[in-house]
Scaffold this active site. Structure first.
Site, PDB file in Angstrom:
ATOM      1  N   GLU A  76       6.570   0.431  45.369  1.00 45.89           N
ATOM      2  CA  GLU A  76       5.420   0.864  45.044  1.00 45.89           C
ATOM      3  C   GLU A  76       4.128   0.129  44.522  1.00 45.89           C
ATOM      4  O   GLU A  76       3.171   0.228  44.892  1.00 45.89           O
ATOM      5  CB  GLU A  76       5.614   2.043  43.861  1.00 45.89           C
ATOM      6  CG  GLU A  76       6.085   3.363  44.447  1.00 45.89           C
ATOM      7  CD  GLU A  76       7.763   3.091  44.201  1.00 45.89           C
ATOM      8  OE1 GLU A  76       8.123   2.055  43.851  1.00 45.89           O
ATOM      9  OE2 GLU A  76       8.231   4.258  44.340  1.00 45.89           O
ATOM     10  N   GLN A 139      13.126  11.600  35.698  1.00 49.41           N
ATOM     11  CA  GLN A 139      12.088  10.826  36.371  1.00 49.41           C
ATOM     12  C   GLN A 139      10.746  11.432  35.855  1.00 49.41           C
ATOM     13  O   GLN A 139       9.774  11.200  36.538  1.00 49.41           O
ATOM     14  CB  GLN A 139      12.242  11.043  37.882  1.00 49.41           C
ATOM     15  CG  GLN A 139      13.287  10.196  38.451  1.00 49.41           C
ATOM     16  CD  GLN A 139      13.048  10.116  40.099  1.00 49.41           C
ATOM     17  OE1 GLN A 139      12.733  10.831  40.845  1.00 49.41           O
ATOM     18  NE2 GLN A 139      13.675   8.916  40.550  1.00 49.41           N
ATOM     19  N   MET A 502       1.923 -24.221  39.309  1.00 47.67           N
ATOM     20  CA  MET A 502       1.164 -24.226  38.394  1.00 47.67           C
ATOM     21  C   MET A 502       1.355 -24.237  36.942  1.00 47.67           C
ATOM     22  O   MET A 502       0.898 -25.092  36.101  1.00 47.67           O
ATOM     23  CB  MET A 502      -0.045 -22.943  38.535  1.00 47.67           C
ATOM     24  CG  MET A 502      -1.251 -23.032  37.646  1.00 47.67           C
ATOM     25  SD  MET A 502      -2.234 -24.566  37.737  1.00 47.67           S
ATOM     26  CE  MET A 502      -3.424 -23.916  38.875  1.00 47.67           C
TER      27      MET A 502
END
Lengths: 588, 172
Positions: A76, A139, A502
């Site tokens: 998602e 859920q 980085m």
């Protein structure tokens, strides 16, 4: 006066599918169908989602609506970023969807990313049935509570009769004023309950929401006066110019009064990189001449930007000689980080249209000559970068991408060194062609955002590339499967240096060279791509760069190129965090 | 922008839509942006669907201005009014259960109540429960007087405020 201006892509709308008879007429409908009707009425042609228990009533009817192409993502979070990319590149609302519980929480990073970068994103989440809410049901999660500080607004729809109006409000909120993400949480039985649907609402009423569009006339006149009297003005613009589609107005202001233009990371591509007045990016990894110009300016015209700490460095030393004119649509940005001489709240395009009428033509020859003397350092550093023998410099690859892909390409990036190299070295010739998670700095953003951009740009001759690192790519590499399943022709350039570059750079400069947890193992990226059925190349030699970019770009399908770059390469200039922008390090 | 260095207590009236989550959003804003809130009271107004909050927030003037702008970004917030500089009636109400197990303390407490126009709500063999309202300083002084007898329990509403005169700070 000739105007050199970057223009955005002309986005052709999707071929319209003729709605079946009876569509858009008032009738009794269940919530799932009402939602679909609403999305179609808003012109949604693509959404990114993942099904789950409570979303089943919706997926049960989705097939009845061929107007909406549903892209099944593999996670998602990627669906959220894809919708975000779709939204940014079109300036329309991108739509993503997740089920209750983990589906919804997986969207959180994507929502926060869109929130920090003012991107129009609608997240639709399923919720457990109304009677189950508050009982720690299977859920169940309080997603409106969780996303409260990272959305422009969110709703839990407790009555099917409120659904259409809520969706209308959500779209309106996403894309007006300062854009941002909105979440609508819909319980399973709200999808299933039928109600009378009188058609999609045509107007919204929210008494607590009315963005200021037109700037205050007297303030604008004062700003013009200040600009006309300035000896050393600079324009510092951000993403607001892109959101407001104010490219022409920005160029007009700059060219009329010969004012140099500095673009924040999120503002890049709004103004042509190659324009003589363009000074590039300011701040932590900005060009020396951009930071010097801000420091020496007497008037700083800030347009659609928010003085992020990566832009300003130490606030005490930022623009210390300047009076600041700040134009932004969000009143809360005025005076948040820096004191402003003239604040103007309004839509950037409208404000600039009025402002430009009052701004006088100027040459500012001395000022531009002074900036040119600083620019030499930048030119020399770039030349030195390109001349390093025996290695394939990342800067060179980016410059080559610019040349091979031409001015049409849309580039999304991940977060880290490669992001800064693209910002510094890509020649942007098309407005809104650079999509980056600037505010939240979300690794894993690049690939899914490129998926969204690719699906938004219907013209397949426009290249959509993502430039990513071996770290960030591995955060959402599962989406390679999505590219294949839906034939999404994204081109991926992985800058593989085997480290979290980085972070390693910071360890080297600020943390005693303790390279803990920055060496990172990856798979054989070429084999990985091939395992998914994606054409892939590995490039280790400079001489192959241009040819492979071209081959990958021409390949009729998704493609991946791995560039093997030196481990210890760094991004310069670099301002130490919290330091003054005048104290940039140019080598280490 | 003129900058002030001194922090002071601001009284801010916020009209919000009477919707689930509105209070949550306002309170969450304090927390995440680090504003220093001293009291908050909330209740219905003369208009259905509108609630009114009175906030006491300490901060420099420009911080409070920023706070006001952030409040306006919340969809439910209809109107924010800083009444610190206005001629304002500010009141607070308190209910105090004070120990009164000796006859002389009982008498003294009753006298204080009379002076402060406090109302006796309940009397038990060893305690008195009183109600007082007034400006916060006055309520504070009343508390101070009762403290030596031993306060068993107390509750305060936080400040509520309204402008004097006929001008109304309405939602619109």
């Amino acid at each position: 006066m000739t105007l050199a201006v970057n223009t955005p892509l002309a986005l052709t709308p999707a071929p319209s599918i003729v709605p079946p008879a009876g569509r858009f007429t008032a009738r009794e409908l269940d919530g799932a169908r009402i939602l679909c009707e609403c999305l179609i009425a808003e012109g949604v042609d693509t959404m990114f989602g993942y099904p789950g228990g409570v979303l089943l009533p919706l997926y049960q009817v989705l097939g009845e609506y061929p107007e909406i192409r549903h892209i099944l993502v593999r996670h998602e979070q990627a669906g959220g970023h894809a919708a975000d990319g779709y939204g940014r590149v079109t300036n329309k609302v991108g739509v993503c969807m997740g089920t209750s519980g983990p589906g919804a929480t997986n969207l959180v990073t994507a929502i926060a990313t869109a929130h920090m970068d003012s991107a129009p994103l609608l997240a639709i989440t399923g919720q457990v049935g109304r009677a189950m809410i508050g009982r720690d049901s299977f859920q169940e999660t309080d997603i409106t509570g969780i996303t409260l500080p990272i959305t422009k607004h969110n709703w839990l729809v407790m009555d099917t009769a409120d659904l259409a109006e809520t969706i209308k409000k959500a779209f309106y909120l996403c894309q007006t004023g300062r854009p941002g993400p909105v979440l609508v949480d819909i319980p399973k039985d709200v999808f299933q309950t039928k109600t009378y649907f009188p058609g999609y609402p045509t107007e919204v009423k929210m008494r607590g929401y009315s963005p200021t569009i037109f700037g205050h006339a007297r303030q604008i006149k004062q700003a013009a006066k200040m600009i006309n009297e300035a000896a050393r003005p600079v324009i510092l613009h951000g993403h607001g110019v892109i959101v407001a589609d104010a490219y022409k107005e920005l160029a007009e202001l700059a060219e009329k009064a010969n004012i140099p233009v500095i673009s924040t990371l999120q503002g890049l591509s709004a103004f042509p990189t190659a324009h003589p007045l363009s000074l590039g990016m300011p701040g932590m990894h900005g060009s020396i001449h951009a930071n010097h110009a801000i420091n020496d300016s007497d008037v700083l015209i800030a347009i659609g930007m928010r003085f992020d700490d990566r832009v300003t460095g130490n606030l005490k030393t930022f623009a210390r000689n300047s009076k600041i004119i700040h134009i932004d649509i969000d009143p809360a940005e005025i005076g948040k980080n820096v004191a402003t001489a003239i604040p103007i709240v309004g839509d950037v395009k409208n404000v600039l249209q009025v402002l430009n009428k009052h701004v006088e033509e100027k040459t500012h020859a001395d000022w531009l000559a002074k900036i040119a003397t600083w620019r030499i350092r930048d030119t020399q550093r770039r030349a030195a970068d390109m001349e390093r023998r025996g290695i394939m410099q990342p800067q060179f690859i980016i410059q080559q991408m610019g040349e091979v892909l031409g001015g049409e390409a849309v580039i999304t990036v991940d977060v880290g060194q490669h992001q800064m190299w693209v910002a510094q070295h890509f020649n942007f010739r098309r407005a809104n062609s650079f999509i980056s998670s600037g505010g939240l700095g979300t690794m894993g953003f690049g690939l899914p955002a490129a998926m969204g951009c690719r699906l938004a740009i219907k013209d397949e001759t426009v290249p959509v590339w993502t430039v990513t690192g071996d770290g960030g790519f591995q955060m959402n590499s599962q989406e390679l499967a999505t590219l294949v399943q839906d034939d999404i022709r994204v081109k991926i350039a992985i800058f593989n240096n085997g480290v979290l570059g980085m972070i390693r750079q910071w360890q080297q400069v600020f943390h005693d060279r303790r390279f803990h947890s920055t060496p990172i193992t990856g798979p054989d990226f070429v084999k990985l791509a091939e395992a998914y059925g994606i054409r892939a190349w590995r490039v280790t030699d400079k001489s192959e760069v241009a040819q492979v970019i071209k081959e990958a770009n021409d390949w009729p399908g998704p493609a991946l190129v791995e560039f093997v770059i030196p481990e210890a390469d760094m991004v310069f200039p670099m301002v130490p965090p919290g330091g003054s922008n005048m104290d940039a390090i140019e080598e280490a | 922008m003129p900058t002030t260095l001194t922090e002071r207590l601001h009284t801010i009236i916020v009209h919000v839509e009477d919707e689930p989550g509105a209070l949550n959003r306002v309170v969450s804003l304090f927390r995440r942006r680090g504003y220093n809130i001293e009291s908050l009271s909330v209740g219905h107004t003369e208009e259905a669907s509108v609630s009114r909050m009175t906030l006491a927030v300490r901060g420099r003037d420009e911080v409070i201005e920023q706070f006001t702008k952030q409040l306006y970004k919340l969809l439910e917030v209809i109107k924010v009014t800083d009444v610190t500089e206005d001629n304002t009636l500010v009141r607070e109400m308190a209910i105090i259960k004070v120990t009164a197990d000796k006859p002389e303390s009982r008498t003294e407490i009753m006298q204080f109540c009379e002076i402060f126009k406090a109302r006796v709500l309940d009397v038990a063999v060893d305690s008195i429960t009183v109600e007082t309202s007034g400006p916060e300083e006055e309520v504070e002084r009343f508390f101070g007087l009762l403290r030596r007898y031993g306060i068993k329990e107390s509750v305060r509403t936080g400040r509520v405020a309204m402008a004097r005169g006929s001008v109304a700070v309405g939602a619109i």
